[in-house]
Write a protein that holds these residues in place. Structure first.
Motif, mmCIF file in Angstrom:
data_model
loop_
_atom_site.group_PDB
_atom_site.id
_atom_site.type_symbol
_atom_site.label_atom_id
_atom_site.label_comp_id
_atom_site.label_asym_id
_atom_site.label_seq_id
_atom_site.Cartn_x
_atom_site.Cartn_y
_atom_site.Cartn_z
ATOM 1 N N GLU B 133 -75.123 -56.172 21.814
ATOM 2 C CA GLU B 133 -73.999 -56.170 22.769
ATOM 3 C C GLU B 133 -72.761 -55.563 22.111
ATOM 4 O O GLU B 133 -72.075 -54.727 22.697
ATOM 5 N N ALA B 134 -72.477 -56.005 20.891
ATOM 6 C CA ALA B 134 -71.286 -55.530 20.180
ATOM 7 C C ALA B 134 -71.393 -54.026 19.924
ATOM 8 O O ALA B 134 -70.395 -53.295 20.037
ATOM 9 N N ASP B 137 -70.716 -52.191 23.208
ATOM 10 C CA ASP B 137 -69.277 -52.285 23.511
ATOM 11 C C ASP B 137 -68.482 -51.294 22.664
ATOM 12 O O ASP B 137 -67.602 -50.589 23.171
ATOM 13 N N GLU B 138 -68.783 -51.264 21.388
ATOM 14 C CA GLU B 138 -68.079 -50.368 20.460
ATOM 15 C C GLU B 138 -68.265 -48.905 20.895
ATOM 16 O O GLU B 138 -67.306 -48.124 20.926
ATOM 17 N N LEU B 140 -69.005 -47.774 23.871
ATOM 18 C CA LEU B 140 -68.335 -47.501 25.148
ATOM 19 C C LEU B 140 -66.844 -47.262 24.937
ATOM 20 O O LEU B 140 -66.216 -46.499 25.674
ATOM 21 N N GLU B 141 -66.274 -47.908 23.923
ATOM 22 C CA GLU B 141 -64.878 -47.642 23.556
ATOM 23 C C GLU B 141 -64.724 -46.196 23.092
ATOM 24 O O GLU B 141 -63.783 -45.505 23.451
ATOM 25 N N LYS B 378 -74.241 -52.408 30.762
ATOM 26 C CA LYS B 378 -72.885 -51.917 30.496
ATOM 27 C C LYS B 378 -72.699 -50.421 30.687
ATOM 28 O O LYS B 378 -71.573 -49.962 30.876
ATOM 29 N N PRO B 408 -68.969 -45.879 31.345
ATOM 30 C CA PRO B 408 -69.135 -47.323 31.600
ATOM 31 C C PRO B 408 -69.724 -47.576 32.997
ATOM 32 O O PRO B 408 -69.507 -46.780 33.914
#
Lengths: 107, 409
Positions: B133-134, B137-138, B140-141, B378, B408
Protein backbone atom coordinates in the motif's frame (compact mmCIF):
# COMPACT_ATOMS: atom_id res chain seq x y z
CA UNK A 1 -16.66 -44.33 -13.50
CA UNK A 2 -16.67 -43.17 -9.87
CA UNK A 3 -18.65 -40.04 -9.09
CA UNK A 4 -17.90 -37.26 -6.65
CA UNK A 5 -20.54 -35.06 -5.03
CA UNK A 6 -19.20 -31.58 -4.39
CA UNK A 7 -21.28 -29.58 -1.90
CA UNK A 8 -20.77 -25.85 -2.24
CA UNK A 9 -20.78 -23.44 0.75
CA UNK A 10 -24.39 -22.49 -0.15
CA UNK A 11 -25.31 -26.20 0.13
CA UNK A 12 -25.91 -26.63 -3.58
CA UNK A 13 -24.38 -29.86 -4.78
CA UNK A 14 -22.98 -31.11 -8.06
CA UNK A 15 -22.35 -34.72 -8.94
CA UNK A 16 -19.43 -35.20 -11.32
CA UNK A 17 -18.04 -38.32 -12.95
CA UNK A 18 -14.34 -38.91 -12.43
CA UNK A 19 -11.83 -41.09 -14.23
CA UNK A 20 -9.90 -43.64 -12.20
CA UNK A 21 -6.49 -42.28 -11.30
CA UNK A 22 -7.56 -38.66 -11.55
CA UNK A 23 -7.28 -36.57 -8.41
CA UNK A 24 -10.41 -35.06 -6.88
CA UNK A 25 -8.75 -31.66 -7.50
CA UNK A 26 -8.44 -32.41 -11.23
CA UNK A 27 -12.07 -33.50 -11.35
CA UNK A 28 -13.10 -30.20 -9.76
CA UNK A 29 -10.89 -27.90 -11.84
CA UNK A 30 -11.79 -29.54 -15.14
CA UNK A 31 -15.52 -29.23 -14.35
CA UNK A 32 -15.72 -25.61 -13.34
CA UNK A 33 -15.84 -26.05 -9.57
CA UNK A 34 -14.44 -22.60 -8.83
CA UNK A 35 -14.09 -23.20 -5.08
CA UNK A 36 -11.05 -25.36 -5.83
CA UNK A 37 -8.21 -23.03 -6.83
CA UNK A 38 -5.24 -25.43 -6.93
CA UNK A 39 -2.59 -22.80 -7.47
CA UNK A 40 0.29 -25.25 -7.43
CA UNK A 41 -1.38 -27.52 -9.96
CA UNK A 42 -1.51 -30.61 -7.76
CA UNK A 43 1.99 -30.73 -6.30
CA UNK A 44 0.89 -30.57 -2.65
CA UNK A 45 2.62 -27.23 -2.18
CA UNK A 46 -0.05 -24.57 -1.69
CA UNK A 47 -3.17 -25.68 0.30
CA UNK A 48 -5.65 -24.02 -2.11
CA UNK A 49 -7.57 -27.22 -2.98
CA UNK A 50 -8.78 -27.75 0.59
CA UNK A 51 -11.96 -29.85 1.06
CA UNK A 52 -13.95 -31.25 3.97
CA UNK A 53 -14.48 -34.95 3.43
CA UNK A 54 -17.88 -36.31 4.42
CA UNK A 55 -17.60 -38.22 7.71
CA UNK A 56 -18.64 -41.54 6.21
CA UNK A 57 -15.80 -41.34 3.67
CA UNK A 58 -12.89 -39.96 5.67
CA UNK A 59 -11.59 -43.32 6.85
CA UNK A 60 -11.76 -44.81 3.37
CA UNK A 61 -9.14 -42.43 1.99
CA UNK A 62 -5.43 -43.15 1.97
CA UNK A 63 -3.79 -41.58 5.02
CA UNK A 64 -2.32 -38.13 4.60
CA UNK A 65 1.40 -37.48 4.27
CA UNK A 66 3.33 -35.24 6.64
CA UNK A 67 3.53 -32.62 3.88
CA UNK A 68 -0.24 -32.53 3.46
CA UNK A 69 -0.72 -32.36 7.22
CA UNK A 70 1.61 -29.35 7.49
CA UNK A 71 0.03 -27.57 4.52
CA UNK A 72 -3.46 -27.92 5.97
CA UNK A 73 -2.32 -25.90 9.01
CA UNK A 74 -2.00 -22.95 6.65
CA UNK A 75 -5.27 -23.40 4.77
CA UNK A 76 -7.32 -20.21 4.48
CA UNK A 77 -10.55 -21.72 5.82
CA UNK A 78 -10.70 -23.36 9.22
CA UNK A 79 -8.96 -26.71 9.44
CA UNK A 80 -11.28 -29.44 10.72
CA UNK A 81 -10.62 -33.10 11.54
CA UNK A 82 -11.99 -34.05 8.10
CA UNK A 83 -9.89 -31.52 6.17
CA UNK A 84 -7.88 -32.86 3.23
CA UNK A 85 -6.20 -31.52 0.11
CA UNK A 86 -8.19 -32.71 -2.88
CA UNK A 87 -5.05 -33.05 -5.02
CA UNK A 88 -4.03 -35.89 -2.72
CA UNK A 89 -7.27 -37.88 -3.18
CA UNK A 90 -6.86 -40.28 -6.09
CA UNK A 91 -10.10 -41.52 -7.56
CA UNK A 92 -10.71 -45.26 -7.75
CA UNK A 93 -13.79 -47.51 -8.05
CA UNK A 94 -14.06 -47.91 -4.28
CA UNK A 95 -14.45 -44.14 -3.93
CA UNK A 96 -17.58 -44.09 -6.09
CA UNK A 97 -20.03 -41.75 -4.38
CA UNK A 98 -17.39 -39.72 -2.50
CA UNK A 99 -18.83 -36.57 -0.91
CA UNK A 100 -16.64 -33.47 -0.55
CA UNK A 101 -17.73 -30.20 1.04
CA UNK A 102 -16.09 -27.06 -0.31
CA UNK A 103 -14.82 -24.37 2.08
CA UNK A 104 -15.86 -20.73 1.59
CA UNK A 105 -12.32 -19.62 0.83
CA UNK A 106 -8.96 -20.99 -0.33
CA UNK A 107 -6.78 -17.86 -0.08
CA UNK B 1 15.43 -18.23 -38.19
CA UNK B 2 14.35 -21.59 -36.95
CA UNK B 3 14.41 -23.75 -40.00
CA UNK B 4 14.65 -27.49 -39.68
CA UNK B 5 18.15 -28.16 -41.00
CA UNK B 6 18.04 -31.89 -41.11
CA UNK B 7 16.22 -34.86 -39.75
CA UNK B 8 18.76 -37.43 -38.72
CA UNK B 9 17.87 -40.99 -37.98
CA UNK B 10 21.01 -41.19 -35.87
CA UNK B 11 19.67 -39.23 -32.93
CA UNK B 12 16.21 -40.63 -33.31
CA UNK B 13 17.04 -44.26 -33.89
CA UNK B 14 14.39 -45.38 -31.39
CA UNK B 15 11.15 -44.47 -33.02
CA UNK B 16 10.47 -41.04 -34.44
CA UNK B 17 13.33 -39.07 -35.94
CA UNK B 18 14.24 -35.95 -34.01
CA UNK B 19 14.49 -32.77 -36.08
CA UNK B 20 17.65 -30.70 -35.74
CA UNK B 21 16.96 -27.00 -35.44
CA UNK B 22 19.28 -24.06 -35.88
CA UNK B 23 17.92 -22.16 -32.88
CA UNK B 24 20.01 -20.47 -30.21
CA UNK B 25 17.60 -19.91 -27.31
CA UNK B 26 20.32 -17.95 -25.49
CA UNK B 27 20.93 -15.33 -28.20
CA UNK B 28 19.92 -11.70 -27.68
CA UNK B 29 17.80 -11.70 -30.85
CA UNK B 30 15.92 -14.69 -29.47
CA UNK B 31 15.28 -12.90 -26.16
CA UNK B 32 13.82 -9.91 -28.01
CA UNK B 33 10.88 -12.01 -29.21
CA UNK B 34 11.04 -15.71 -28.29
CA UNK B 35 7.40 -16.50 -29.01
CA UNK B 36 7.47 -17.16 -32.78
CA UNK B 37 10.47 -19.45 -32.30
CA UNK B 38 8.72 -21.22 -29.41
CA UNK B 39 5.87 -21.98 -31.82
CA UNK B 40 8.30 -23.41 -34.38
CA UNK B 41 9.96 -25.57 -31.75
CA UNK B 42 6.57 -26.89 -30.61
CA UNK B 43 5.36 -27.52 -34.13
CA UNK B 44 8.57 -29.23 -35.27
CA UNK B 45 8.20 -32.29 -33.02
CA UNK B 46 7.62 -33.35 -29.41
CA UNK B 47 11.42 -33.51 -28.99
CA UNK B 48 13.92 -31.42 -30.97
CA UNK B 49 17.71 -31.23 -31.11
CA UNK B 50 19.50 -27.90 -30.96
CA UNK B 51 22.83 -28.20 -32.80
CA UNK B 52 24.10 -24.89 -31.47
CA UNK B 53 24.56 -26.30 -27.97
CA UNK B 54 24.15 -30.05 -28.59
CA UNK B 55 21.10 -30.44 -26.42
CA UNK B 56 17.67 -31.95 -26.78
CA UNK B 57 14.72 -29.65 -26.27
CA UNK B 58 11.06 -30.03 -25.30
CA UNK B 59 8.73 -27.10 -25.95
CA UNK B 60 5.25 -28.63 -25.79
CA UNK B 61 3.31 -28.64 -22.52
CA UNK B 62 2.89 -32.43 -22.40
CA UNK B 63 6.59 -33.22 -22.75
CA UNK B 64 7.74 -30.41 -20.46
CA UNK B 65 5.31 -31.66 -17.82
CA UNK B 66 6.44 -35.26 -18.32
CA UNK B 67 10.12 -34.34 -17.92
CA UNK B 68 9.37 -32.30 -14.78
CA UNK B 69 7.50 -35.23 -13.27
CA UNK B 70 10.13 -37.91 -13.88
CA UNK B 71 13.09 -36.77 -11.80
CA UNK B 72 14.57 -40.28 -11.66
CA UNK B 73 15.08 -40.23 -15.44
CA UNK B 74 15.59 -36.50 -15.91
CA UNK B 75 17.85 -35.66 -13.00
CA UNK B 76 18.91 -32.34 -11.49
CA UNK B 77 22.09 -33.42 -9.69
CA UNK B 78 24.10 -33.05 -12.91
CA UNK B 79 23.08 -29.39 -12.98
CA UNK B 80 19.95 -27.63 -14.21
CA UNK B 81 21.95 -25.49 -16.62
CA UNK B 82 23.87 -26.53 -19.72
CA UNK B 83 26.97 -27.47 -17.75
CA UNK B 84 27.04 -31.19 -16.91
CA UNK B 85 28.37 -31.57 -13.36
CA UNK B 86 29.45 -35.12 -14.23
CA UNK B 87 31.90 -33.64 -16.73
CA UNK B 88 32.61 -30.09 -15.57
CA UNK B 89 33.33 -28.48 -12.23
CA UNK B 90 30.34 -26.29 -11.24
CA UNK B 91 31.06 -22.56 -10.99
CA UNK B 92 29.95 -22.61 -7.35
CA UNK B 93 29.27 -25.42 -4.85
CA UNK B 94 26.04 -27.05 -6.09
CA UNK B 95 22.73 -26.16 -4.50
CA UNK B 96 21.53 -28.74 -1.97
CA UNK B 97 17.98 -28.50 -3.28
CA UNK B 98 17.87 -27.25 -6.87
CA UNK B 99 20.81 -29.32 -8.04
CA UNK B 100 19.99 -32.45 -6.03
CA UNK B 101 17.94 -35.61 -6.55
CA UNK B 102 15.97 -37.73 -4.10
CA UNK B 103 16.65 -38.94 -1.48
CA UNK B 104 19.07 -36.08 -0.69
CA UNK B 105 16.66 -33.53 -2.17
CA UNK B 106 13.71 -34.80 -0.14
CA UNK B 107 15.31 -33.85 3.18
CA UNK B 108 16.46 -30.34 2.23
CA UNK B 109 13.25 -29.62 0.39
CA UNK B 110 11.22 -30.46 3.49
CA UNK B 111 13.23 -27.90 5.47
CA UNK B 112 12.60 -25.04 3.04
CA UNK B 113 8.94 -26.06 2.62
CA UNK B 114 8.48 -25.69 6.37
CA UNK B 115 10.22 -22.31 6.45
CA UNK B 116 8.02 -20.98 3.58
CA UNK B 117 4.76 -22.77 4.42
CA UNK B 118 1.20 -21.42 4.05
CA UNK B 119 1.09 -21.00 7.83
CA UNK B 120 4.19 -18.76 7.71
CA UNK B 121 2.62 -16.72 4.91
CA UNK B 122 -0.32 -15.90 7.20
CA UNK B 123 2.14 -14.40 9.68
CA UNK B 124 3.93 -12.14 7.18
CA UNK B 125 0.91 -11.21 5.12
CA UNK B 126 -0.16 -8.00 6.89
CA UNK B 127 3.35 -6.57 6.84
CA UNK B 128 3.80 -7.35 3.13
CA UNK B 129 0.38 -5.81 2.37
CA UNK B 130 1.10 -2.62 4.33
CA UNK B 131 4.38 -2.13 2.45
CA UNK B 132 2.58 -2.67 -0.86
CA UNK B 133 0.00 0.00 0.00
CA UNK B 134 2.76 2.42 0.99
CA UNK B 135 4.67 1.72 -2.21
CA UNK B 136 1.66 2.40 -4.44
CA UNK B 137 0.84 5.58 -2.47
CA UNK B 138 4.41 6.80 -2.90
CA UNK B 139 4.35 6.12 -6.65
CA UNK B 140 0.99 7.87 -7.07
CA UNK B 141 2.58 10.95 -5.48
CA UNK B 142 5.39 10.80 -8.03
CA UNK B 143 3.03 9.96 -10.91
CA UNK B 144 5.85 9.25 -13.42
CA UNK B 145 8.60 6.75 -12.64
CA UNK B 146 10.32 3.60 -13.87
CA UNK B 147 8.09 0.61 -13.11
CA UNK B 148 11.12 -1.70 -13.02
CA UNK B 149 13.55 0.05 -10.66
CA UNK B 150 10.95 2.00 -8.67
CA UNK B 151 8.33 -0.75 -8.33
CA UNK B 152 9.23 -4.25 -9.55
CA UNK B 153 12.64 -4.06 -7.85
CA UNK B 154 11.86 -1.64 -5.10
CA UNK B 155 8.89 -3.49 -3.60
CA UNK B 156 10.48 -6.95 -3.20
CA UNK B 157 13.60 -5.26 -1.87
CA UNK B 158 11.43 -3.50 0.74
CA UNK B 159 10.04 -6.76 2.13
CA UNK B 160 12.06 -9.85 1.24
CA UNK B 161 15.51 -9.00 2.68
CA UNK B 162 13.89 -8.06 6.00
CA UNK B 163 11.80 -11.25 5.96
CA UNK B 164 15.04 -13.18 5.41
CA UNK B 165 16.66 -11.32 8.30
CA UNK B 166 19.48 -9.87 6.23
CA UNK B 167 21.78 -7.12 7.45
CA UNK B 168 21.14 -3.66 6.00
CA UNK B 169 24.63 -3.41 4.59
CA UNK B 170 25.47 -5.03 1.28
CA UNK B 171 21.95 -5.59 -0.06
CA UNK B 172 23.02 -3.96 -3.32
CA UNK B 173 24.70 -7.29 -4.11
CA UNK B 174 21.41 -9.22 -4.09
CA UNK B 175 20.17 -8.44 -7.61
CA UNK B 176 23.60 -8.81 -9.27
CA UNK B 177 24.09 -12.14 -7.48
CA UNK B 178 20.72 -13.44 -8.65
CA UNK B 179 21.38 -12.23 -12.18
CA UNK B 180 24.66 -14.13 -12.09
CA UNK B 181 23.04 -17.34 -10.85
CA UNK B 182 20.43 -17.30 -13.61
CA UNK B 183 22.94 -16.34 -16.31
CA UNK B 184 25.15 -19.21 -15.19
CA UNK B 185 22.49 -21.80 -16.13
CA UNK B 186 23.03 -20.78 -19.73
CA UNK B 187 25.74 -21.80 -22.20
CA UNK B 188 29.24 -20.29 -22.13
CA UNK B 189 28.16 -17.16 -24.00
CA UNK B 190 29.11 -13.57 -23.20
CA UNK B 191 26.24 -13.20 -20.69
CA UNK B 192 27.48 -16.13 -18.64
CA UNK B 193 31.19 -15.47 -18.96
CA UNK B 194 30.95 -11.79 -18.06
CA UNK B 195 28.64 -12.50 -15.12
CA UNK B 196 31.06 -15.06 -13.70
CA UNK B 197 34.08 -12.78 -14.26
CA UNK B 198 32.41 -10.09 -12.15
CA UNK B 199 31.03 -12.47 -9.55
CA UNK B 200 33.66 -12.38 -6.77
CA UNK B 201 32.29 -9.50 -4.64
CA UNK B 202 28.69 -10.73 -4.96
CA UNK B 203 29.67 -14.27 -4.00
CA UNK B 204 31.67 -12.99 -1.04
CA UNK B 205 28.68 -10.99 0.21
CA UNK B 206 26.27 -13.90 -0.13
CA UNK B 207 28.60 -16.37 1.55
CA UNK B 208 29.05 -14.04 4.50
CA UNK B 209 25.35 -13.17 4.71
CA UNK B 210 24.36 -16.85 4.83
CA UNK B 211 26.16 -17.42 8.15
CA UNK B 212 24.02 -17.85 11.23
CA UNK B 213 25.41 -14.83 13.09
CA UNK B 214 24.49 -12.52 10.23
CA UNK B 215 20.80 -13.47 10.13
CA UNK B 216 18.30 -11.71 12.40
CA UNK B 217 16.18 -13.86 14.75
CA UNK B 218 12.73 -14.76 13.41
CA UNK B 219 13.67 -14.39 9.74
CA UNK B 220 13.61 -17.15 7.13
CA UNK B 221 17.42 -17.41 7.37
CA UNK B 222 17.39 -17.94 11.13
CA UNK B 223 14.56 -20.47 10.74
CA UNK B 224 16.71 -22.48 8.34
CA UNK B 225 19.63 -22.45 10.79
CA UNK B 226 17.27 -23.47 13.60
CA UNK B 227 16.63 -26.69 11.69
CA UNK B 228 20.22 -27.65 12.50
CA UNK B 229 19.23 -27.81 16.17
CA UNK B 230 16.43 -30.31 15.41
CA UNK B 231 18.82 -32.49 13.43
CA UNK B 232 16.96 -31.99 10.14
CA UNK B 233 20.11 -30.63 8.49
CA UNK B 234 23.78 -30.31 9.42
CA UNK B 235 25.49 -27.03 10.31
CA UNK B 236 27.44 -26.83 7.02
CA UNK B 237 24.21 -27.37 5.04
CA UNK B 238 22.33 -24.44 6.57
CA UNK B 239 24.25 -21.59 4.85
CA UNK B 240 23.84 -23.30 1.48
CA UNK B 241 20.07 -23.51 1.99
CA UNK B 242 19.97 -19.83 2.95
CA UNK B 243 21.92 -19.22 -0.26
CA UNK B 244 19.11 -20.90 -2.23
CA UNK B 245 16.62 -18.31 -1.01
CA UNK B 246 19.02 -15.46 -1.78
CA UNK B 247 19.63 -16.88 -5.27
CA UNK B 248 16.03 -17.46 -6.22
CA UNK B 249 13.96 -15.28 -3.90
CA UNK B 250 14.40 -11.82 -5.35
CA UNK B 251 15.09 -11.55 -9.06
CA UNK B 252 12.27 -13.99 -9.80
CA UNK B 253 9.70 -11.89 -7.98
CA UNK B 254 11.16 -8.73 -9.51
CA UNK B 255 10.53 -10.19 -12.94
CA UNK B 256 7.14 -11.59 -11.96
CA UNK B 257 5.94 -8.23 -10.69
CA UNK B 258 7.53 -6.48 -13.66
CA UNK B 259 5.65 -8.86 -15.95
CA UNK B 260 2.35 -8.12 -14.22
CA UNK B 261 2.78 -4.34 -14.44
CA UNK B 262 3.87 -4.61 -18.09
CA UNK B 263 0.80 -6.73 -18.86
CA UNK B 264 -1.62 -4.38 -17.11
CA UNK B 265 -0.03 -1.40 -18.89
CA UNK B 266 -0.36 -3.08 -22.30
CA UNK B 267 -3.85 -4.50 -21.78
CA UNK B 268 -6.02 -1.73 -20.28
CA UNK B 269 -9.16 -3.87 -20.52
CA UNK B 270 -7.56 -6.27 -18.05
CA UNK B 271 -6.61 -3.39 -15.75
CA UNK B 272 -10.22 -2.22 -15.90
CA UNK B 273 -11.41 -5.75 -15.05
CA UNK B 274 -9.01 -5.87 -12.11
CA UNK B 275 -10.20 -2.48 -10.85
CA UNK B 276 -13.79 -3.72 -10.96
CA UNK B 277 -12.87 -6.76 -8.91
CA UNK B 278 -9.66 -6.42 -6.89
CA UNK B 279 -10.16 -10.02 -5.69
CA UNK B 280 -8.74 -11.00 -9.09
CA UNK B 281 -5.34 -9.58 -8.09
CA UNK B 282 -3.81 -12.90 -7.16
CA UNK B 283 -4.86 -14.52 -10.42
CA UNK B 284 -3.78 -11.46 -12.41
CA UNK B 285 -0.29 -12.02 -11.01
CA UNK B 286 -0.46 -15.77 -11.67
CA UNK B 287 -1.57 -15.17 -15.26
CA UNK B 288 1.35 -12.77 -15.75
CA UNK B 289 3.68 -15.54 -14.61
CA UNK B 290 2.11 -17.86 -17.18
CA UNK B 291 2.06 -15.23 -19.92
CA UNK B 292 5.62 -13.92 -19.56
CA UNK B 293 7.26 -16.83 -17.71
CA UNK B 294 9.95 -14.95 -15.75
CA UNK B 295 11.92 -18.20 -15.58
CA UNK B 296 12.07 -19.24 -19.22
CA UNK B 297 14.01 -22.50 -19.18
CA UNK B 298 15.74 -25.16 -17.11
CA UNK B 299 17.78 -28.20 -18.11
CA UNK B 300 17.70 -31.76 -16.88
CA UNK B 301 20.16 -34.62 -17.62
CA UNK B 302 19.04 -38.11 -18.58
CA UNK B 303 20.07 -40.92 -16.25
CA UNK B 304 19.19 -43.67 -18.77
CA UNK B 305 18.03 -44.23 -22.32
CA UNK B 306 14.47 -42.99 -22.44
CA UNK B 307 11.62 -42.68 -24.88
CA UNK B 308 9.57 -39.52 -24.71
CA UNK B 309 7.02 -38.16 -27.15
CA UNK B 310 7.78 -41.16 -29.38
CA UNK B 311 11.47 -40.25 -29.59
CA UNK B 312 14.50 -41.84 -27.98
CA UNK B 313 17.07 -39.91 -25.95
CA UNK B 314 20.26 -41.62 -24.77
CA UNK B 315 21.75 -41.59 -21.28
CA UNK B 316 23.75 -38.55 -20.14
CA UNK B 317 22.07 -36.07 -22.48
CA UNK B 318 21.05 -32.55 -21.56
CA UNK B 319 17.37 -31.78 -22.12
CA UNK B 320 16.24 -28.16 -22.24
CA UNK B 321 12.69 -27.52 -21.01
CA UNK B 322 11.06 -24.48 -22.57
CA UNK B 323 8.76 -23.56 -19.67
CA UNK B 324 7.63 -20.35 -21.37
CA UNK B 325 6.67 -22.25 -24.50
CA UNK B 326 4.72 -24.86 -22.52
CA UNK B 327 2.82 -22.00 -20.90
CA UNK B 328 1.63 -20.85 -24.32
CA UNK B 329 1.15 -24.21 -25.99
CA UNK B 330 -2.20 -24.12 -27.81
CA UNK B 331 -2.38 -27.90 -27.26
CA UNK B 332 -2.93 -27.08 -23.57
CA UNK B 333 -4.31 -23.52 -23.41
CA UNK B 334 -7.19 -21.67 -25.06
CA UNK B 335 -6.06 -18.36 -26.57
CA UNK B 336 -2.59 -18.81 -25.08
CA UNK B 337 -1.25 -15.49 -26.38
CA UNK B 338 -3.96 -13.57 -24.57
CA UNK B 339 -3.39 -12.11 -21.09
CA UNK B 340 -6.66 -12.97 -19.32
CA UNK B 341 -6.83 -12.35 -15.58
CA UNK B 342 -9.91 -14.55 -15.26
CA UNK B 343 -8.19 -17.56 -16.83
CA UNK B 344 -7.96 -20.79 -14.82
CA UNK B 345 -4.18 -20.75 -14.53
CA UNK B 346 -3.76 -23.92 -12.47
CA UNK B 347 -1.29 -26.22 -14.17
CA UNK B 348 0.99 -23.60 -15.72
CA UNK B 349 4.68 -24.36 -15.32
CA UNK B 350 5.96 -20.85 -14.66
CA UNK B 351 6.98 -22.05 -11.19
CA UNK B 352 7.92 -25.47 -12.58
CA UNK B 353 6.05 -28.57 -11.43
CA UNK B 354 6.85 -31.77 -9.58
CA UNK B 355 9.36 -32.16 -6.78
CA UNK B 356 11.45 -29.14 -7.79
CA UNK B 357 8.53 -26.75 -8.19
CA UNK B 358 9.49 -23.33 -6.81
CA UNK B 359 9.68 -23.65 -3.03
CA UNK B 360 9.11 -19.90 -2.71
CA UNK B 361 5.97 -19.82 -4.85
CA UNK B 362 3.83 -18.75 -1.89
CA UNK B 363 6.06 -15.76 -1.18
CA UNK B 364 5.97 -14.77 -4.85
CA UNK B 365 2.17 -15.00 -4.96
CA UNK B 366 1.83 -13.07 -1.72
CA UNK B 367 3.99 -10.23 -3.05
CA UNK B 368 2.15 -10.20 -6.38
CA UNK B 369 -1.28 -10.35 -4.79
CA UNK B 370 -0.86 -7.59 -2.23
CA UNK B 371 0.83 -5.28 -4.71
CA UNK B 372 -1.82 -5.74 -7.42
CA UNK B 373 -4.58 -5.43 -4.81
CA UNK B 374 -3.25 -2.03 -3.75
CA UNK B 375 -2.85 -1.06 -7.39
CA UNK B 376 -6.40 -2.16 -8.25
CA UNK B 377 -7.84 0.03 -5.49
CA UNK B 378 -5.74 3.13 -6.03
CA UNK B 379 -4.56 3.32 -9.64
CA UNK B 380 -6.96 4.35 -12.40
CA UNK B 381 -4.65 4.07 -15.39
CA UNK B 382 -1.13 3.06 -16.39
CA UNK B 383 0.45 4.73 -19.40
CA UNK B 384 3.77 3.71 -20.91
CA UNK B 385 5.59 7.00 -21.43
CA UNK B 386 9.00 6.10 -22.84
CA UNK B 387 11.09 3.41 -24.50
CA UNK B 388 10.66 -0.07 -23.02
CA UNK B 389 14.07 -1.74 -22.66
CA UNK B 390 14.58 -5.46 -22.28
CA UNK B 391 17.05 -6.90 -19.77
CA UNK B 392 18.99 -9.85 -21.13
CA UNK B 393 19.61 -12.92 -19.02
CA UNK B 394 20.15 -16.55 -20.03
CA UNK B 395 17.23 -17.76 -17.92
CA UNK B 396 15.15 -14.79 -16.74
CA UNK B 397 12.77 -12.82 -18.91
CA UNK B 398 12.12 -9.25 -17.86
CA UNK B 399 12.69 -5.59 -18.52
CA UNK B 400 15.51 -3.20 -17.76
CA UNK B 401 13.27 -0.15 -17.96
CA UNK B 402 9.53 0.53 -18.18
CA UNK B 403 8.78 4.26 -17.90
CA UNK B 404 5.16 4.77 -16.86
CA UNK B 405 2.72 7.31 -15.50
CA UNK B 406 0.09 6.27 -12.94
CA UNK B 407 -3.24 8.09 -12.88
CA UNK B 408 -5.03 8.00 -9.52
CA UNK B 409 -8.35 6.14 -9.39
Amino acid sequence: MPTITFIQPNNQSRIIEARDGESAMQVATSNGIDEIVAECGGNAMCATCHVYVDEQWIDRLAPMSGDEDALLDGAAAERLPNSRLSCQITMAPELDGLILRLPDRQI
Amino acid sequence: MATIDSIQGATGSGTNAIPHLDVDPFALEFFDDPFPTHARLRDAAPVVYLDKWNVFGVARYAEVHAVLHDPATFCSSRGVGLSDFAKETPWRPPSLILEADPPAHTRTRAVLSRVLSPAVMKQIRDHFAANAEAKIDELLERRSFDAISDLAESYPLSVFPDAMGLKKEGREHLLPYAGLVFNAFGPPNALRQEAIERSAPHQAYVQEQCQRDNLAPGGFGACIHAQVDTGAITAPEAPLLVRSLLSAGIDTTVNGIGAAIYCLARFPDQLARLRQDPALARNAFEEAVRFESPVQTFFRTTTRDVEIGGSRIGEGEKVLMFLASANRDPRRWDNPDQYDITRRTSGHVGFGSGIHMCVGQLVARLEGEVLLTALARKVGGIEITGPVKRRYNNTLRGLESLPVTFTPA
